[in-house]
Design a protein around this motif. Structure first.
Motif, PDB file in Angstrom:
ATOM      1  N   HIS A 116       0.820  -1.214   0.000  1.00 38.85           N
ATOM      2  CA  HIS A 116       0.000   0.000   0.000  1.00 38.85           C
ATOM      3  C   HIS A 116       0.852   1.261   0.000  1.00 38.85           C
ATOM      4  CE1 HIS A 116      -3.217  -2.821   0.929  1.00 38.85           C
ATOM      5  NE2 HIS A 116      -3.995  -1.895   0.407  1.00 38.85           N
ATOM      6  N   TRP A 117       1.989   1.213   0.666  1.00 36.44           N
ATOM      7  CA  TRP A 117       2.902   2.357   0.634  1.00 36.44           C
ATOM      8  C   TRP A 117       3.417   2.578  -0.787  1.00 36.44           C
ATOM      9  CZ3 TRP A 117       8.165   2.767  -0.468  1.00 36.44           C
ATOM     10  CH2 TRP A 117       8.737   4.009  -0.178  1.00 36.44           C
ATOM     11  N   LEU A 118       3.782   1.490  -1.475  1.00 38.55           N
ATOM     12  CA  LEU A 118       4.245   1.611  -2.860  1.00 38.55           C
ATOM     13  C   LEU A 118       3.160   2.169  -3.772  1.00 38.55           C
ATOM     14  CD1 LEU A 118       6.277  -1.679  -3.329  1.00 38.55           C
ATOM     15  CD2 LEU A 118       7.172   0.652  -3.199  1.00 38.55           C
ATOM     16  N   ILE A 119       1.922   1.752  -3.557  1.00 39.58           N
ATOM     17  CA  ILE A 119       0.811   2.286  -4.349  1.00 39.58           C
ATOM     18  C   ILE A 119       0.693   3.795  -4.137  1.00 39.58           C
ATOM     19  CG2 ILE A 119      -1.706   2.294  -4.600  1.00 39.58           C
ATOM     20  CD1 ILE A 119      -1.614  -0.727  -3.923  1.00 39.58           C
ATOM     21  N   GLY A 120       0.744   4.207  -2.872  1.00 34.39           N
ATOM     22  CA  GLY A 120       0.655   5.641  -2.567  1.00 34.39           C
ATOM     23  C   GLY A 120       1.803   6.438  -3.167  1.00 34.39           C
ATOM     24  N   GLN A 121       3.011   5.900  -3.087  1.00 38.31           N
ATOM     25  CA  GLN A 121       4.164   6.593  -3.660  1.00 38.31           C
ATOM     26  C   GLN A 121       4.026   6.725  -5.177  1.00 38.31           C
ATOM     27  OE1 GLN A 121       6.851   8.048  -1.974  1.00 38.31           O
ATOM     28  NE2 GLN A 121       5.384   7.694  -0.337  1.00 38.31           N
ATOM     29  N   SER A 122       3.592   5.661  -5.813  1.00 41.16           N
ATOM     30  CA  SER A 122       3.464   5.690  -7.269  1.00 41.16           C
ATOM     31  C   SER A 122       2.378   6.659  -7.722  1.00 41.16           C
ATOM     32  CB  SER A 122       3.156   4.292  -7.781  1.00 41.16           C
ATOM     33  OG  SER A 122       2.958   4.311  -9.164  1.00 41.16           O
ATOM     34  N   LEU A 123       1.232   6.619  -7.058  1.00 36.49           N
ATOM     35  CA  LEU A 123       0.108   7.426  -7.516  1.00 36.49           C
ATOM     36  C   LEU A 123       0.189   8.890  -7.108  1.00 36.49           C
ATOM     37  CD1 LEU A 123      -2.827   4.926  -6.935  1.00 36.49           C
ATOM     38  CD2 LEU A 123      -1.653   5.462  -9.076  1.00 36.49           C
ATOM     39  N   CYS A 148       2.576   2.490 -13.396  1.00 36.37           N
ATOM     40  CA  CYS A 148       3.219   1.467 -14.210  1.00 36.37           C
ATOM     41  C   CYS A 148       2.260   0.277 -14.320  1.00 36.37           C
ATOM     42  CB  CYS A 148       4.522   1.059 -13.534  1.00 36.37           C
ATOM     43  SG  CYS A 148       5.246  -0.439 -14.164  1.00 36.37           S
ATOM     44  N   PRO A 149       1.909  -0.163 -15.526  1.00 38.30           N
ATOM     45  CA  PRO A 149       0.989  -1.297 -15.661  1.00 38.30           C
ATOM     46  C   PRO A 149       1.527  -2.567 -14.991  1.00 38.30           C
ATOM     47  CG  PRO A 149       1.271  -0.203 -17.769  1.00 38.30           C
ATOM     48  CD  PRO A 149       2.254   0.419 -16.819  1.00 38.30           C
ATOM     49  N   TYR A 150       2.807  -2.818 -15.098  1.00 39.32           N
ATOM     50  CA  TYR A 150       3.403  -3.985 -14.450  1.00 39.32           C
ATOM     51  C   TYR A 150       3.227  -3.892 -12.930  1.00 39.32           C
ATOM     52  CZ  TYR A 150       6.907  -7.103 -12.534  1.00 39.32           C
ATOM     53  OH  TYR A 150       7.544  -8.053 -11.790  1.00 39.32           O
ATOM     54  N   CYS A 151       3.468  -2.713 -12.384  1.00 39.44           N
ATOM     55  CA  CYS A 151       3.327  -2.525 -10.937  1.00 39.44           C
ATOM     56  C   CYS A 151       1.879  -2.748 -10.498  1.00 39.44           C
ATOM     57  CB  CYS A 151       3.769  -1.126 -10.533  1.00 39.44           C
ATOM     58  SG  CYS A 151       5.512  -0.810 -10.858  1.00 39.44           S
ATOM     59  N   ALA A 152       0.932  -2.238 -11.268  1.00 42.24           N
ATOM     60  CA  ALA A 152      -0.474  -2.399 -10.920  1.00 42.24           C
ATOM     61  C   ALA A 152      -0.869  -3.875 -10.911  1.00 42.24           C
ATOM     62  CB  ALA A 152      -1.349  -1.621 -11.902  1.00 42.24           C
ATOM     63  N   VAL A 153      -0.363  -4.653 -11.862  1.00 39.58           N
ATOM     64  CA  VAL A 153      -0.657  -6.090 -11.897  1.00 39.58           C
ATOM     65  C   VAL A 153      -0.056  -6.772 -10.675  1.00 39.58           C
ATOM     66  CG1 VAL A 153      -0.170  -8.234 -13.145  1.00 39.58           C
ATOM     67  CG2 VAL A 153      -0.926  -6.210 -14.395  1.00 39.58           C
ATOM     68  N   VAL A 154       1.159  -6.415 -10.323  1.00 39.71           N
ATOM     69  CA  VAL A 154       1.818  -6.999  -9.151  1.00 39.71           C
ATOM     70  C   VAL A 154       1.036  -6.655  -7.882  1.00 39.71           C
ATOM     71  CG1 VAL A 154       3.900  -6.933  -7.724  1.00 39.71           C
ATOM     72  CG2 VAL A 154       4.089  -7.102 -10.202  1.00 39.71           C
ATOM     73  N   TRP A 155       0.544  -5.428  -7.754  1.00 35.72           N
ATOM     74  CA  TRP A 155      -0.240  -5.042  -6.580  1.00 35.72           C
ATOM     75  C   TRP A 155      -1.510  -5.872  -6.481  1.00 35.72           C
ATOM     76  CZ3 TRP A 155      -0.067   0.725  -8.261  1.00 35.72           C
ATOM     77  CH2 TRP A 155       1.208   1.233  -8.065  1.00 35.72           C
ATOM     78  N   VAL A 156      -2.216  -6.023  -7.585  1.00 35.75           N
ATOM     79  CA  VAL A 156      -3.474  -6.780  -7.576  1.00 35.75           C
ATOM     80  C   VAL A 156      -3.212  -8.235  -7.199  1.00 35.75           C
ATOM     81  CG1 VAL A 156      -5.321  -7.658  -9.050  1.00 35.75           C
ATOM     82  CG2 VAL A 156      -4.672  -5.255  -9.177  1.00 35.75           C
ATOM     83  N   VAL A 157      -2.180  -8.824  -7.771  1.00 35.82           N
ATOM     84  CA  VAL A 157      -1.862 -10.221  -7.471  1.00 35.82           C
ATOM     85  C   VAL A 157      -1.437 -10.376  -6.010  1.00 35.82           C
ATOM     86  CG1 VAL A 157      -0.236 -12.088  -7.981  1.00 35.82           C
ATOM     87  CG2 VAL A 157      -1.320 -10.828  -9.845  1.00 35.82           C
ATOM     88  N   THR A 158      -0.638  -9.453  -5.500  1.00 39.27           N
ATOM     89  CA  THR A 158      -0.191  -9.530  -4.109  1.00 39.27           C
ATOM     90  C   THR A 158      -1.369  -9.439  -3.148  1.00 39.27           C
ATOM     91  OG1 THR A 158       1.915  -8.516  -4.713  1.00 39.27           O
ATOM     92  CG2 THR A 158       1.316  -8.471  -2.389  1.00 39.27           C
ATOM     93  N   ILE A 159      -2.274  -8.510  -3.380  1.00 37.40           N
ATOM     94  CA  ILE A 159      -3.432  -8.349  -2.502  1.00 37.40           C
ATOM     95  C   ILE A 159      -4.339  -9.574  -2.592  1.00 37.40           C
ATOM     96  CG2 ILE A 159      -5.517  -6.972  -2.126  1.00 37.40           C
ATOM     97  CD1 ILE A 159      -3.780  -4.521  -3.003  1.00 37.40           C
ATOM     98  N   ALA A 160      -4.556 -10.103  -3.801  1.00 44.97           N
ATOM     99  CA  ALA A 160      -5.393 -11.292  -3.965  1.00 44.97           C
ATOM    100  C   ALA A 160      -4.765 -12.506  -3.268  1.00 44.97           C
ATOM    101  CB  ALA A 160      -5.607 -11.585  -5.448  1.00 44.97           C
ATOM    102  N   LEU A 161      -3.457 -12.685  -3.395  1.00 44.00           N
ATOM    103  CA  LEU A 161      -2.785 -13.803  -2.735  1.00 44.00           C
ATOM    104  C   LEU A 161      -2.824 -13.672  -1.218  1.00 44.00           C
ATOM    105  CD1 LEU A 161       0.310 -14.473  -5.010  1.00 44.00           C
ATOM    106  CD2 LEU A 161      -1.651 -15.965  -4.609  1.00 44.00           C
ATOM    107  N   PHE A 162      -2.722 -12.455  -0.721  1.00 47.41           N
ATOM    108  CA  PHE A 162      -2.814 -12.243   0.718  1.00 47.41           C
ATOM    109  C   PHE A 162      -4.169 -12.702   1.237  1.00 47.41           C
ATOM    110  CE2 PHE A 162      -4.506  -9.583   4.118  1.00 47.41           C
ATOM    111  CZ  PHE A 162      -3.615  -9.896   5.132  1.00 47.41           C
ATOM    112  N   TRP A 163      -5.256 -12.281   0.565  1.00 50.06           N
ATOM    113  CA  TRP A 163      -6.589 -12.663   1.019  1.00 50.06           C
ATOM    114  C   TRP A 163      -6.837 -14.155   0.853  1.00 50.06           C
ATOM    115  CZ3 TRP A 163      -9.207 -10.339   4.409  1.00 50.06           C
ATOM    116  CH2 TRP A 163      -9.088  -8.964   4.560  1.00 50.06           C
ATOM    117  N   TYR A 164      -6.327 -14.736  -0.236  1.00 54.04           N
ATOM    118  CA  TYR A 164      -6.471 -16.174  -0.422  1.00 54.04           C
ATOM    119  C   TYR A 164      -5.778 -16.933   0.713  1.00 54.04           C
ATOM    120  CZ  TYR A 164      -5.919 -20.854  -2.261  1.00 54.04           C
ATOM    121  OH  TYR A 164      -5.938 -22.206  -2.401  1.00 54.04           O
ATOM    122  N   ALA A 165      -4.553 -16.544   1.028  1.00 54.38           N
ATOM    123  CA  ALA A 165      -3.805 -17.216   2.095  1.00 54.38           C
ATOM    124  C   ALA A 165      -4.475 -17.005   3.451  1.00 54.38           C
ATOM    125  CB  ALA A 165      -2.368 -16.708   2.121  1.00 54.38           C
TER     126      ALA A 165
END
Length: 69
Positions: free
Chosen positions: A5-12, A19-36
């Motif tokens: 979330h800090w990286l998202i805030g810094q980027s935006l 960065c499209p790559y960064c946005a995909v990584v953020w979405v995947v990280t958040i989804a994996l966190f909730w799945y786990a």
């Protein structure tokens, strides 16, 4: 999660770039966190205090999470 979330805030807000790559990584990280987290709650790996089990749905799956209840 806090670091993501800090990286998202810094980027935006600081860099004013997305960065499209960064946005995909953020979405995947958040989804994996909730799945786990939900997996650990369902399997009893993470114990939930009495009285909170019903709101998390540790026995029958989380009814508030799409595809889990």
């Amino acid at each position: 999660m806090v670091f993501v979330h800090w990286l998202i805030g810094q980027s935006l807000y600081t860099l004013d770039k997305l960065c499209p790559y960064c946005a995909v990584v953020w979405v995947v990280t958040i989804a994996l966190f909730w799945y786990a987290a939900l997996h650990c709650l369902e399997r009893g790996i993470v114990r939930v205090p009495p009285g909170h089990g019903r709101s998390c749905g540790t026995r029958t799956g989380c009814s508030w999470a799409p595809g889990t209840g």
